[in-house]
Design an enzyme around this catalytic site. Structure first.
Site, short mmCIF file in Angstrom:
data_model
loop_
_atom_site.label_atom_id
_atom_site.label_comp_id
_atom_site.label_asym_id
_atom_site.label_seq_id
_atom_site.Cartn_x
_atom_site.Cartn_y
_atom_site.Cartn_z
N LYS A 11 -2.79 -40.74 23.63
CA LYS A 11 -3.94 -39.85 23.42
C LYS A 11 -3.47 -38.56 22.74
O LYS A 11 -2.31 -38.15 22.90
CB LYS A 11 -4.66 -39.51 24.73
CG LYS A 11 -3.90 -38.61 25.73
CD LYS A 11 -4.27 -37.14 25.60
CE LYS A 11 -3.35 -36.22 26.29
NZ LYS A 11 -2.35 -35.45 26.01
N PRO A 99 6.20 -42.14 21.60
CA PRO A 99 7.36 -41.31 21.94
C PRO A 99 7.23 -40.70 23.34
O PRO A 99 6.12 -40.44 23.80
CB PRO A 99 7.38 -40.23 20.85
CG PRO A 99 6.07 -40.30 20.17
CD PRO A 99 5.50 -41.67 20.40
N ALA A 102 6.12 -36.33 24.89
CA ALA A 102 5.66 -35.92 23.57
C ALA A 102 4.30 -35.24 23.58
O ALA A 102 3.81 -34.81 22.55
CB ALA A 102 5.59 -37.16 22.66
N GLY A 103 3.65 -35.19 24.75
CA GLY A 103 2.28 -34.65 24.80
C GLY A 103 1.26 -35.70 24.41
O GLY A 103 0.12 -35.39 24.05
N LEU A 104 1.66 -36.99 24.48
CA LEU A 104 0.78 -38.08 24.05
C LEU A 104 0.38 -38.98 25.22
O LEU A 104 -0.20 -40.04 25.02
CB LEU A 104 1.47 -38.92 22.96
CG LEU A 104 1.83 -38.17 21.67
CD1 LEU A 104 2.66 -39.04 20.74
CD2 LEU A 104 0.56 -37.70 20.95
N ALA A 105 0.69 -38.55 26.45
CA ALA A 105 0.28 -39.26 27.67
C ALA A 105 0.80 -40.70 27.75
O ALA A 105 0.12 -41.57 28.29
CB ALA A 105 -1.24 -39.22 27.84
N GLY A 106 2.01 -40.92 27.23
CA GLY A 106 2.57 -42.27 27.26
C GLY A 106 2.72 -42.81 28.68
O GLY A 106 2.29 -43.93 28.97
N GLY A 107 3.31 -42.04 29.56
CA GLY A 107 3.49 -42.48 30.95
C GLY A 107 2.15 -42.69 31.64
O GLY A 107 1.98 -43.66 32.40
N ASP A 141 -4.43 -37.14 33.55
CA ASP A 141 -4.80 -37.83 32.30
C ASP A 141 -5.08 -39.32 32.51
O ASP A 141 -5.55 -40.00 31.60
CB ASP A 141 -3.66 -37.75 31.27
CG ASP A 141 -3.56 -36.39 30.60
OD1 ASP A 141 -4.53 -35.61 30.70
OD2 ASP A 141 -2.52 -36.12 29.97
P1 ATP Z 1 1.47 -35.91 29.09
O1 ATP Z 1 0.87 -35.80 27.72
O2 ATP Z 1 0.61 -36.69 30.08
O3 ATP Z 1 2.01 -34.63 29.64
P2 ATP Z 1 3.87 -36.82 27.87
O4 ATP Z 1 3.46 -37.66 26.71
O5 ATP Z 1 4.24 -35.41 27.56
O6 ATP Z 1 2.74 -36.87 28.96
P3 ATP Z 1 5.44 -38.94 29.00
O7 ATP Z 1 5.87 -39.73 27.81
O8 ATP Z 1 4.37 -39.50 29.83
O9 ATP Z 1 5.08 -37.45 28.58
O10 ATP Z 1 6.75 -38.67 29.86
C1 ATP Z 1 7.03 -37.49 30.59
C2 ATP Z 1 8.25 -37.77 31.49
O11 ATP Z 1 7.84 -38.70 32.50
C3 ATP Z 1 9.40 -38.41 30.76
O12 ATP Z 1 10.39 -37.44 30.55
C4 ATP Z 1 9.89 -39.54 31.65
O13 ATP Z 1 11.13 -39.25 32.23
C5 ATP Z 1 8.86 -39.64 32.78
N1 ATP Z 1 8.21 -40.97 32.88
C6 ATP Z 1 7.89 -41.58 34.02
N2 ATP Z 1 7.27 -42.76 33.79
C7 ATP Z 1 7.20 -42.91 32.46
C8 ATP Z 1 6.65 -43.93 31.62
N3 ATP Z 1 6.11 -45.05 32.11
N4 ATP Z 1 6.73 -43.74 30.29
C9 ATP Z 1 7.27 -42.59 29.80
N5 ATP Z 1 7.82 -41.61 30.54
C10 ATP Z 1 7.78 -41.75 31.88
#
Ligand code: ATP
Length: 316
Positions: A11, A99, A102-107, A141
């Protein structure tokens, strides 16, 4: 027992405003959240034991109980102990395209996929709102990641209202692979610097939230007016992240100097995105930025806004 392969889209935030503090310690937010087609693949099947197993092909993603996908599976086991006893635990395989940090809510997307997948393999028959209630227990999220598309999110991000479908807009995402931003750090720093301007009374919060609901950006989204949307995108967290990470600020300026619909940092960053009218424009934009910033740590993805959340890719 069936196994499912699910797509879990990333996202971006088209809007992120921090209104104030909440009694639960989180921030009161108004965001416009938007899915893109760039997605992780999450495979899920029952295991022969009661355990939850996580496999992931990305070295920075933990494969233990701190993984958000693990936490989602553990929540399902706790909430439905009879199903856990009957069907056993789960094996979750995450193929990362989004990535990390990254601020893209991957986890968050991975966790959303696990809730959807376990609902299917355990034949629970939970509705999307049921799944979103469970998701809200795991992270702000995650309810959005289940339904995806375009939505306005309020509260700490878990209260959602669906907006018009914007899937004709293309996106260039750019992120340095040697820079990651901690989301808790970004919000904590924002509080340190801006809490004096926070709206604290519940009436004030309500009134600011409803102002955003009737704002020009929301009108542009309802009209599917991509040129206006591009001009009105906004993110409060840029105020703390860009000064701390000058490379990200320069990246955003490089995009802003080109012919785009609009450019912004997503969430707590450090990914910067630019909206484009067509795939050709997105490809040309990526090439222009690549010529200007030759740092090999800078990676690009070309994708499109998407109208969907977690989808079944295949099942066996
Ligand atoms: P958001 O936008 O929700 O803040 P994000 O994109 O910044 O998320 P994520 O990629 O979700 O960040 O990862 C943040 C941290 O969570 C990573 O440094 C990783 O160690 C941890 N993490 C735990 N589970 C996962 C997962 N399934 N995928 C990615 N990172 C994960």
């Amino acid at each position: 027992m069936r196994s499912y392969s699910l797509t879990a889209p990333a996202k971006i935030n088209l809007y992120l405003e921090i209104i104030g503090d909440r009694p639960d310690g989180f921030h009161e937010l108004v965001m416009v959240l938007q899915s893109v087609e760039l997605a992780d693949i999450v495979d899920i099947q029952s295991s022969d034991t009661q355990e939850i197993y996580i496999h992931c092909d990305h070295p920075e993603v933990p494969v233990n109980e701190t993984n958000l996908a693990y936490r989602a599976a553990a929540l399902m086991c706790q909430t439905f102990p009879e199903m856990h006893a009957n069907y056993g635990g789960v094996v979750i395989k995450i193929h990362k395209n989004i990535p990390v940090a990254a601020g893209l809510a991957g986890g968050s997307g991975n966790a959303a996929a696990v809730l959807v997948g376990m609902n299917l393999i355990w034949k629970l028959g939970l509705t999307q709102p049921d799944l979103q209630d469970l998701a809200a227990k795991l992270g702000s999220d995650i309810p959005f990641c289940i339904s995806g598309g375009t939505a306005i999110a309020t509260g700490r991000g878990e209260k959602l209202a669906t907006l018009a479908n914007l899937d004709d807009i293309w996106v260039v995402l750019a992120k340095y692979d040697n820079i990651s931003v901690s989301t808790p750090w970004a919000y904590k720093t924002y509080r340190q610097q801006y809490s004096e301007s926070y709206i604290c009374d519940p009436e004030g919060v309500k009134s600011r939230t409803s102002e955003v609901h009737s704002s020009p950006l929301l009108k542009a989204i309802a009209d599917e007016d991509s040129a206006e949307i591009g001009k009105l995108i906004y993110n409060d967290l840029e105020k703390v992240v860009l000064p701390e990470y000058p490379q990200v600020a320069e990246l955003k300026s490089a995009f802003a100097a080109q012919d785009t619909l609009g450019t912004m940092m997503s969430g707590s960053g450090p990914t910067v995105f630019a909206l484009c009218e067509s795939k050709d424009k997105a490809i040309a934009l990526q090439q222009q930025i690549r010529q200007q910033i030759t740092d090999p740590h800078l990676n690009f993805w070309i994708t499109k806004l998407s109208s969907g959340g977690i989808q079944i890719k295949s099942s066996t």
